[in-house]
Design a protein around this motif. Structure first.
Motif, PDB file in Angstrom:
ATOM      1  N   SER A   1       0.809  -1.222   0.000  1.00  0.00           N
ATOM      2  CA  SER A   1       0.000   0.000   0.000  1.00  0.00           C
ATOM      3  C   SER A   1       0.843   1.274   0.000  1.00  0.00           C
ATOM      4  O   SER A   1       0.294   2.358  -0.162  1.00  0.00           O
ATOM      5  CB  SER A   1      -0.946   0.014   1.193  1.00  0.00           C
ATOM      6  OG  SER A   1      -0.229   0.195   2.386  1.00  0.00           O
TER       7      SER A   1
ATOM      8  N   GLY B   1       2.661   4.413  -0.975  1.00  0.00           N
ATOM      9  CA  GLY B   1       2.554   5.263  -2.160  1.00  0.00           C
ATOM     10  C   GLY B   1       1.169   5.286  -2.758  1.00  0.00           C
ATOM     11  O   GLY B   1       0.887   6.086  -3.630  1.00  0.00           O
ATOM     12  N   ARG B   2       0.274   4.428  -2.294  1.00  0.00           N
ATOM     13  CA  ARG B   2      -1.083   4.405  -2.834  1.00  0.00           C
ATOM     14  C   ARG B   2      -2.061   5.172  -1.966  1.00  0.00           C
ATOM     15  O   ARG B   2      -3.139   5.512  -2.405  1.00  0.00           O
ATOM     16  CB  ARG B   2      -1.565   2.967  -2.984  1.00  0.00           C
ATOM     17  CG  ARG B   2      -0.748   2.204  -3.988  1.00  0.00           C
ATOM     18  CD  ARG B   2      -1.269   0.821  -4.139  1.00  0.00           C
ATOM     19  NE  ARG B   2      -0.384   0.081  -5.023  1.00  0.00           N
ATOM     20  CZ  ARG B   2      -0.715  -1.021  -5.621  1.00  0.00           C
ATOM     21  NH1 ARG B   2      -1.890  -1.547  -5.418  1.00  0.00           N
ATOM     22  NH2 ARG B   2       0.138  -1.636  -6.405  1.00  0.00           N
ATOM     23  N   LEU B   3      -1.680   5.403  -0.723  1.00  0.00           N
ATOM     24  CA  LEU B   3      -2.534   6.130   0.202  1.00  0.00           C
ATOM     25  C   LEU B   3      -1.809   7.378   0.677  1.00  0.00           C
ATOM     26  O   LEU B   3      -0.606   7.365   0.891  1.00  0.00           O
ATOM     27  CB  LEU B   3      -2.900   5.250   1.408  1.00  0.00           C
ATOM     28  CG  LEU B   3      -3.676   3.977   1.100  1.00  0.00           C
ATOM     29  CD1 LEU B   3      -3.834   3.152   2.362  1.00  0.00           C
ATOM     30  CD2 LEU B   3      -5.027   4.291   0.510  1.00  0.00           C
ATOM     31  N   ARG B   4      -2.537   8.454   0.831  1.00  0.00           N
ATOM     32  CA  ARG B   4      -1.966   9.716   1.308  1.00  0.00           C
ATOM     33  C   ARG B   4      -2.722  10.155   2.554  1.00  0.00           C
ATOM     34  O   ARG B   4      -3.939  10.091   2.602  1.00  0.00           O
ATOM     35  CB  ARG B   4      -2.101  10.815   0.249  1.00  0.00           C
ATOM     36  CG  ARG B   4      -1.357  10.525  -1.023  1.00  0.00           C
ATOM     37  CD  ARG B   4       0.128  10.801  -0.846  1.00  0.00           C
ATOM     38  NE  ARG B   4       0.791  10.625  -2.104  1.00  0.00           N
ATOM     39  CZ  ARG B   4       1.682   9.677  -2.335  1.00  0.00           C
ATOM     40  NH1 ARG B   4       1.997   8.830  -1.416  1.00  0.00           N
ATOM     41  NH2 ARG B   4       2.259   9.573  -3.511  1.00  0.00           N
TER      42      ARG B   4
ATOM     43  N   ARG C   1      -6.893   8.129  -1.360  1.00  0.00           N
ATOM     44  CA  ARG C   1      -6.143   7.407  -2.382  1.00  0.00           C
ATOM     45  C   ARG C   1      -5.350   8.390  -3.221  1.00  0.00           C
ATOM     46  O   ARG C   1      -5.822   9.455  -3.574  1.00  0.00           O
ATOM     47  CB  ARG C   1      -7.085   6.626  -3.291  1.00  0.00           C
ATOM     48  CG  ARG C   1      -7.826   5.543  -2.577  1.00  0.00           C
ATOM     49  CD  ARG C   1      -8.765   4.873  -3.512  1.00  0.00           C
ATOM     50  NE  ARG C   1      -8.048   3.740  -4.094  1.00  0.00           N
ATOM     51  CZ  ARG C   1      -8.621   2.823  -4.837  1.00  0.00           C
ATOM     52  NH1 ARG C   1      -9.887   2.908  -5.134  1.00  0.00           N
ATOM     53  NH2 ARG C   1      -7.923   1.824  -5.309  1.00  0.00           N
ATOM     54  N   ALA C   2      -4.113   8.016  -3.532  1.00  0.00           N
ATOM     55  CA  ALA C   2      -3.270   8.861  -4.371  1.00  0.00           C
ATOM     56  C   ALA C   2      -3.680   8.670  -5.828  1.00  0.00           C
ATOM     57  O   ALA C   2      -4.081   7.585  -6.240  1.00  0.00           O
ATOM     58  CB  ALA C   2      -1.804   8.483  -4.190  1.00  0.00           C
TER      59      ALA C   2
ATOM     60  N   PRO D   1      -3.222   8.448 -10.005  1.00  0.00           N
ATOM     61  CA  PRO D   1      -2.230   7.736 -10.833  1.00  0.00           C
ATOM     62  C   PRO D   1      -1.091   8.664 -11.200  1.00  0.00           C
ATOM     63  O   PRO D   1      -1.293   9.838 -11.474  1.00  0.00           O
ATOM     64  CB  PRO D   1      -3.025   7.313 -12.079  1.00  0.00           C
ATOM     65  CG  PRO D   1      -4.244   8.164 -12.089  1.00  0.00           C
ATOM     66  CD  PRO D   1      -4.494   8.619 -10.677  1.00  0.00           C
ATOM     67  N   SER D   2       0.104   8.098 -11.185  1.00  0.00           N
ATOM     68  CA  SER D   2       1.279   8.931 -11.513  1.00  0.00           C
ATOM     69  C   SER D   2       1.913   8.519 -12.806  1.00  0.00           C
ATOM     70  O   SER D   2       1.761   7.497 -13.330  1.00  0.00           O
ATOM     71  CB  SER D   2       2.296   8.866 -10.398  1.00  0.00           C
ATOM     72  OG  SER D   2       2.578   7.549 -10.022  1.00  0.00           O
TER      73      SER D   2
END
Length: 99
Positions: free
Chosen positions: A78, A80-83, A95-96, A98-99
Motif C-alpha cells: 500500500s 505510495g497508494r494512500l496519502r 487514495r493517491a 495515478p502517476s
C-alpha cells in the motif's frame, strides 16, 4: 488535546513501520525467513538440535514474527497508494492519484 499535525506527519513518514523498500525485497525476506523456520524443524530428525540454530535466522529475516512480516507486506504493497493529510486538527486518508 489533539496532536499537532505539523509534528505528527513527518514522524509518521520517517518511520515506515514494518514495510520494506520494495515488494520483491519483502518477498525475498519472507522466503528466507519462512524457509529457515521450516528447515529448522524439518532438519531436526536428520541433524539434531543443531538445526534449531536456523530458527533465529528465520525470526530475524521476518523481523520478529510471521505476523509482523504479513503486516509489513500489506504496508509495502500500500506504500505510495494512500496519502494522509491533516488540516485543522483533522486527518484524512485518501487514495493517491495515478502517476
Amino acid at each position: 488535546m489533539t496532536p499537532d499535525p505539523s509534528t505528527a506527519a513527518p514522524a509518521a513518514e520517517a518511520g515506515r513501520g514494518f514495510a520494506s523498500a520494495s515488494v520483491p525485497r519483502h518477498l525475498a525476506r519472507g522466503a528466507v525467513g519462512f524457509g529457515a523456520l521450516v528447515a529448522s524443524l524439518a532438519l531436526l530428525p536428520v541433524v539434531g538440535p543443531a538445526s534449531l540454530l536456523l530458527a533465529p535466522v528465520g525470526l530475524v529475516a521476518l523481523r520478529g514474527c510471521p505476523m509482523c512480516w504479513a503486516i509489513g507486506l500489506m504496508e509495502t504493497v500500500s506504500a505510495g497508494r494512500l496519502r494522509r493529510s491533516c488540516a485543522n486538527g483533522r486527518c484524512e486518508l485518501t487514495r493517491a492519484g495515478p502517476s
